[in-house]
Motif scaffolding. Structure first.
Motif, PDB file in Angstrom:
ATOM      1  N   GLU A 235       0.847  -1.190   0.000  1.00  0.00           N
ATOM      2  CA  GLU A 235       0.000   0.000   0.000  1.00  0.00           C
ATOM      3  C   GLU A 235       0.885   1.244   0.000  1.00  0.00           C
ATOM      4  OE1 GLU A 235      -3.646   2.015   2.666  1.00  0.00           O
ATOM      5  OE2 GLU A 235      -2.603   0.204   3.374  1.00  0.00           O
ATOM      6  N   VAL A 236       0.372   2.312  -0.572  1.00  0.00           N
ATOM      7  CA  VAL A 236       1.085   3.590  -0.566  1.00  0.00           C
ATOM      8  C   VAL A 236       0.153   4.649   0.009  1.00  0.00           C
ATOM      9  CG1 VAL A 236       2.252   5.339  -1.954  1.00  0.00           C
ATOM     10  CG2 VAL A 236       2.455   2.927  -2.570  1.00  0.00           C
ATOM     11  N   LYS A 237       0.700   5.489   0.892  1.00  0.00           N
ATOM     12  CA  LYS A 237      -0.094   6.546   1.518  1.00  0.00           C
ATOM     13  C   LYS A 237       0.643   7.871   1.446  1.00  0.00           C
ATOM     14  CE  LYS A 237      -2.281   3.616   5.089  1.00  0.00           C
ATOM     15  NZ  LYS A 237      -2.452   3.445   6.548  1.00  0.00           N
ATOM     16  N   GLY A 238      -0.104   8.955   1.702  1.00  0.00           N
ATOM     17  CA  GLY A 238       0.519  10.252   1.890  1.00  0.00           C
ATOM     18  C   GLY A 238       0.314  11.216   0.752  1.00  0.00           C
ATOM     19  N   LYS A 239       1.208  12.207   0.715  1.00  0.00           N
ATOM     20  CA  LYS A 239       1.144  13.268  -0.278  1.00  0.00           C
ATOM     21  C   LYS A 239       2.561  13.714  -0.582  1.00  0.00           C
ATOM     22  CE  LYS A 239       0.571  16.681   3.425  1.00  0.00           C
ATOM     23  NZ  LYS A 239      -0.274  17.766   3.983  1.00  0.00           N
ATOM     24  N   ALA A 240       2.710  14.648  -1.513  1.00  0.00           N
ATOM     25  CA  ALA A 240       4.033  15.142  -1.879  1.00  0.00           C
ATOM     26  C   ALA A 240       4.772  15.630  -0.642  1.00  0.00           C
ATOM     27  CB  ALA A 240       3.908  16.268  -2.899  1.00  0.00           C
ATOM     28  N   GLY A 241       5.975  15.117  -0.451  1.00  0.00           N
ATOM     29  CA  GLY A 241       6.776  15.512   0.699  1.00  0.00           C
ATOM     30  C   GLY A 241       6.595  14.642   1.918  1.00  0.00           C
ATOM     31  N   ALA A 242       5.566  13.798   1.928  1.00  0.00           N
ATOM     32  CA  ALA A 242       5.305  12.924   3.080  1.00  0.00           C
ATOM     33  C   ALA A 242       4.621  11.653   2.578  1.00  0.00           C
ATOM     34  CB  ALA A 242       4.444  13.625   4.126  1.00  0.00           C
ATOM     35  N   ILE A 243       5.432  10.709   2.131  1.00  0.00           N
ATOM     36  CA  ILE A 243       4.924   9.482   1.508  1.00  0.00           C
ATOM     37  C   ILE A 243       5.315   8.282   2.359  1.00  0.00           C
ATOM     38  CG2 ILE A 243       5.120   7.981  -0.523  1.00  0.00           C
ATOM     39  CD1 ILE A 243       5.559  10.522  -2.188  1.00  0.00           C
ATOM     40  N   GLU A 244       4.391   7.321   2.475  1.00  0.00           N
ATOM     41  CA  GLU A 244       4.662   6.087   3.196  1.00  0.00           C
ATOM     42  C   GLU A 244       4.391   4.902   2.282  1.00  0.00           C
ATOM     43  OE1 GLU A 244       2.627   5.633   6.872  1.00  0.00           O
ATOM     44  OE2 GLU A 244       3.086   7.652   7.588  1.00  0.00           O
ATOM     45  N   VAL A 245       5.332   3.967   2.259  1.00  0.00           N
ATOM     46  CA  VAL A 245       5.113   2.681   1.595  1.00  0.00           C
ATOM     47  C   VAL A 245       4.890   1.647   2.692  1.00  0.00           C
ATOM     48  CG1 VAL A 245       6.093   0.891   0.129  1.00  0.00           C
ATOM     49  CG2 VAL A 245       6.490   3.305  -0.415  1.00  0.00           C
ATOM     50  N   ILE A 246       3.694   1.056   2.698  1.00  0.00           N
ATOM     51  CA  ILE A 246       3.345   0.037   3.691  1.00  0.00           C
ATOM     52  C   ILE A 246       3.718  -1.319   3.115  1.00  0.00           C
ATOM     53  CG2 ILE A 246       1.554  -0.871   5.192  1.00  0.00           C
ATOM     54  CD1 ILE A 246       2.139   2.148   5.512  1.00  0.00           C
ATOM     55  N   THR A 247       4.456  -2.108   3.877  1.00  0.00           N
ATOM     56  CA  THR A 247       4.906  -3.411   3.391  1.00  0.00           C
ATOM     57  C   THR A 247       3.972  -4.520   3.866  1.00  0.00           C
ATOM     58  OG1 THR A 247       6.320  -3.843   5.307  1.00  0.00           O
ATOM     59  CG2 THR A 247       7.268  -2.555   3.501  1.00  0.00           C
ATOM     60  N   GLU A 248       4.112  -5.681   3.260  1.00  0.00           N
ATOM     61  CA  GLU A 248       3.244  -6.808   3.597  1.00  0.00           C
ATOM     62  C   GLU A 248       3.389  -7.233   5.053  1.00  0.00           C
ATOM     63  OE1 GLU A 248       3.711 -10.085   0.940  1.00  0.00           O
ATOM     64  OE2 GLU A 248       2.192  -9.345  -0.452  1.00  0.00           O
ATOM     65  N   ASP A 249       4.573  -6.988   5.623  1.00  0.00           N
ATOM     66  CA  ASP A 249       4.762  -7.360   7.028  1.00  0.00           C
ATOM     67  C   ASP A 249       4.372  -6.241   7.988  1.00  0.00           C
ATOM     68  OD1 ASP A 249       6.812  -5.609   6.594  1.00  0.00           O
ATOM     69  OD2 ASP A 249       8.427  -7.034   6.980  1.00  0.00           O
ATOM     70  N   GLY A 250       3.703  -5.190   7.458  1.00  0.00           N
ATOM     71  CA  GLY A 250       3.125  -4.168   8.308  1.00  0.00           C
ATOM     72  C   GLY A 250       3.997  -2.971   8.613  1.00  0.00           C
ATOM     73  N   ARG A 251       5.188  -2.913   8.074  1.00  0.00           N
ATOM     74  CA  ARG A 251       6.050  -1.762   8.324  1.00  0.00           C
ATOM     75  C   ARG A 251       5.643  -0.575   7.457  1.00  0.00           C
ATOM     76  NH1 ARG A 251      11.721  -3.238   6.886  1.00  0.00           N
ATOM     77  NH2 ARG A 251      10.730  -4.844   5.568  1.00  0.00           N
ATOM     78  N   ALA A 252       5.944   0.619   7.924  1.00  0.00           N
ATOM     79  CA  ALA A 252       5.712   1.829   7.153  1.00  0.00           C
ATOM     80  C   ALA A 252       7.066   2.469   6.876  1.00  0.00           C
ATOM     81  CB  ALA A 252       4.812   2.796   7.916  1.00  0.00           C
ATOM     82  N   ILE A 253       7.458   2.496   5.608  1.00  0.00           N
ATOM     83  CA  ILE A 253       8.736   3.088   5.208  1.00  0.00           C
ATOM     84  C   ILE A 253       8.442   4.486   4.685  1.00  0.00           C
ATOM     85  CG2 ILE A 253      10.750   2.861   3.717  1.00  0.00           C
ATOM     86  CD1 ILE A 253      10.247  -0.161   3.698  1.00  0.00           C
ATOM     87  N   LYS A 254       9.008   5.487   5.343  1.00  0.00           N
ATOM     88  CA  LYS A 254       8.649   6.869   5.063  1.00  0.00           C
ATOM     89  C   LYS A 254       9.709   7.585   4.238  1.00  0.00           C
ATOM     90  CE  LYS A 254       6.008   7.283   9.376  1.00  0.00           C
ATOM     91  NZ  LYS A 254       5.810   8.058  10.625  1.00  0.00           N
ATOM     92  N   GLY A 255       9.236   8.481   3.368  1.00  0.00           N
ATOM     93  CA  GLY A 255      10.126   9.304   2.572  1.00  0.00           C
ATOM     94  C   GLY A 255       9.387  10.528   2.055  1.00  0.00           C
ATOM     95  N   THR A 256      10.070  11.304   1.235  1.00  0.00           N
ATOM     96  CA  THR A 256       9.449  12.520   0.688  1.00  0.00           C
ATOM     97  C   THR A 256       9.037  12.365  -0.768  1.00  0.00           C
ATOM     98  OG1 THR A 256      11.628  13.381   0.051  1.00  0.00           O
ATOM     99  CG2 THR A 256      10.787  13.997   2.228  1.00  0.00           C
TER     100      THR A 256
END
Length: 472
Positions: A235-256
């Motif tokens: 799953e992918v969440k967020g907006k420009a400058g604050a994006i999260e990639v949610i992984t199958e094991d439940g982690r949220a990897i954050k970036g811009t």
């Protein structure tokens, strides 16, 4: 409705299409070239050229920070990201005239700037023009594959088609995909001052020899790239400058910022291939060994043919079909001699079989010879000793070569020549390489094949002994 009749119609002005157009027109064929987007295709505008230019910018910044081993004080390597992208645009602009409409019209090609689609087995419609051709070449290439990850439709992301227009440096770039494109851009951006996290669902550089790939991955990690392998983005969440990639094991990897680099899809959707009787497969257009489709008047070359997706393969395919179309001679495309390179630092290059493939195909007949960069004097002088070469040999002939290290993309050329011409290891060993050069790595690898035969052989020692005793 306008009508045109021609000998050869080429759909797509990328590397393969341009090569066919130039060759066919200069040898006397009447050629129409159809391009609905940019001349030069993906390679010039979004792929090989801009990516290698950005890699060069990153390397320039990195090298300024790595000069102390040479007795020179290191500098900050301050980066102007927008200026680096301007440099990339300048490189494209310098090469553009070679692929331009004007140049090809000067060669006698009729260039039409429009998309086309088949309306019969021998006809393509482009706008209000119907083109009837004796032979048709589909060279439409490929484009970025964007998977259907929930949330991605609402989150801004880059692909290789948009990344090089970005002028504001990503603070933290998330890259989904750990193949060559993803890792090349990861290293370029870490060197240009971004934080970078690569998210790969399987193994990074999974199509290459894992022993060599690990050298590249270790190097990138040492530079600060975070590489998350066996990590599926769900799953992918967020907006420009604050994006999260949610992984199958439940982690949220954050970036811009987010770059999607999971692969390529062939460009066939607009062609109406059914009207031409041209069949497709999961990977592209179905072709035979001569690159003919299920309609014998139609050829497919380059990425769209569903095989290896490299610019030099498209150029090679062009030569194969020109022989068939213009001279009526049998001509088949092979893959055993096709090299490829990942332009990270160190570079990763391959031609022919990997060690695992060679073991599968040749079993106990296989010999693997190796030579490390750390024993090459030029590599020592340049502080480029990371890496090695290994060559897969069967009955005295190389069947594959794998190289990781400085200038691996240059070194692989010799082995591509050897495989294309079925050369023997003895022919490579007979080459005299100038000293001191990185190219000696190839010579020494060939020497490593013969060393045990010469120095560990009781028979050789016996012959030498006899000669010394009895030959005056």
């Amino acid at each position: 409705m306008n009508e045109i009749k021609t000998d050869i119609l080429i759909i797509g002005a990328g590397s393969g299409g341009l090569s066919v157009a130039a060759g066919a027109a200069q040898m006397g064929a009447d050629v129409v070239l159809l391009e609905g987007h940019k001349m030069g295709g993906d390679c010039l505008n979004y792929g090989c050229v801009p990516s290698k230019a950005l890699i060069a910018s990153g390397k320039a910044a990195y090298n300024q920070r790595q000069t102390e081993p040479f007795g020179v004080a290191s500098a900050a390597g301050k980066v102007d990201y927008a200026a680096a992208k301007d440099y990339v645009a300048g490189v494209i602009a310098q090469i553009e005239p070679v692929d331009s409409q004007e140049r090809f019209e000067g060669l006698g090609v009729r260039v039409m700037r429009a998309f086309g689609h088949f309306i019969s087995p021998t006809q393509v419609q482009a706008g209000d023009t119907v083109i009837t051709a004796r032979r048709i070449v589909i060279a439409t290439g490929s484009s970025p594959l964007v998977p259907q990850i929930p949330g991605l439709e609402t989150v801004p992301y880059q692909t290789n088609e948009t990344l090089f227009d970005l002028r504001e440096k990503p603070e933290h770039l998330l890259i989904v995909g750990g193949g060559p494109i993803g890792l090349e851009m990861a290293q370029a951006h870490i060197r240009l001052g971004s934080k970078v996290t690569v998210i790969e669902g399987a193994k990074a550089l999974g199509k290459d020899d894992p022993e060599l790939a690990q050298v590249v991955l270790d190097s990138l990690r040492q530079e600060g790239v975070v590489i998350e392998e066996d990590t599926v983005a769900s799953e992918v969440k967020g907006k420009a400058g604050a994006i999260e990639v949610i992984t199958e094991d439940g982690r949220a990897i954050k970036g811009t910022d987010l770059l999607m680099a999971v692969g390529r899809k062939t460009n066939t959707s607009k062609l109406n291939l059914g009207a031409a009787g041209v069949e497709t497969t999961k990977s592209g257009i179905k072709v035979d060994a001569g690159l003919r489709t299920t309609n014998r008047r139609v050829y497919a070359i380059g990425d769209v043919a569903g095989g290896l997706q490299f610019t030099h393969v498209a150029g090679y395919h062009a030569g194969v079909i020109i022989r068939s179309m213009l001279f009526g001679l049998p001509s088949k495309a092979k893959t055993t001699h096709i090299p490829w390179v990942t332009f990270t630092d160190p570079e990763l290059a391959q031609v022919g079989l990997t060690e695992a493939q060679a073991k599968r195909d040749h079993g106990i007949a296989l010999e693997v010879v190796r030579f490390p960069y750390e024993h090459n004097d030029r590599a020592i002088a340049e502080r480029k000793t990371k890496g090695f070469i290994k060559v897969m040999v069967v009955k005295g002939r190389p069947v594959g070569a794998s190289i990781v290290g400085y200038q691996a993309g240059e070194l692989i050329n010799l082995w591509a020549l050897a495989l294309a011409n079925r050369m023997k290891m003895s022919q490579v060993a007979a080459m005299v390489a100038p000293y001191p050069t990185i190219g000696e790595v190839n010579k020494r690898a060939a020497g490593a094949y013969f060393s045990p035969r010469l120095f560990d052989s009781p028979m050789v020692k016996k012959i030498v002994g006899l000669v010394q005793r009895f030959v005056p």
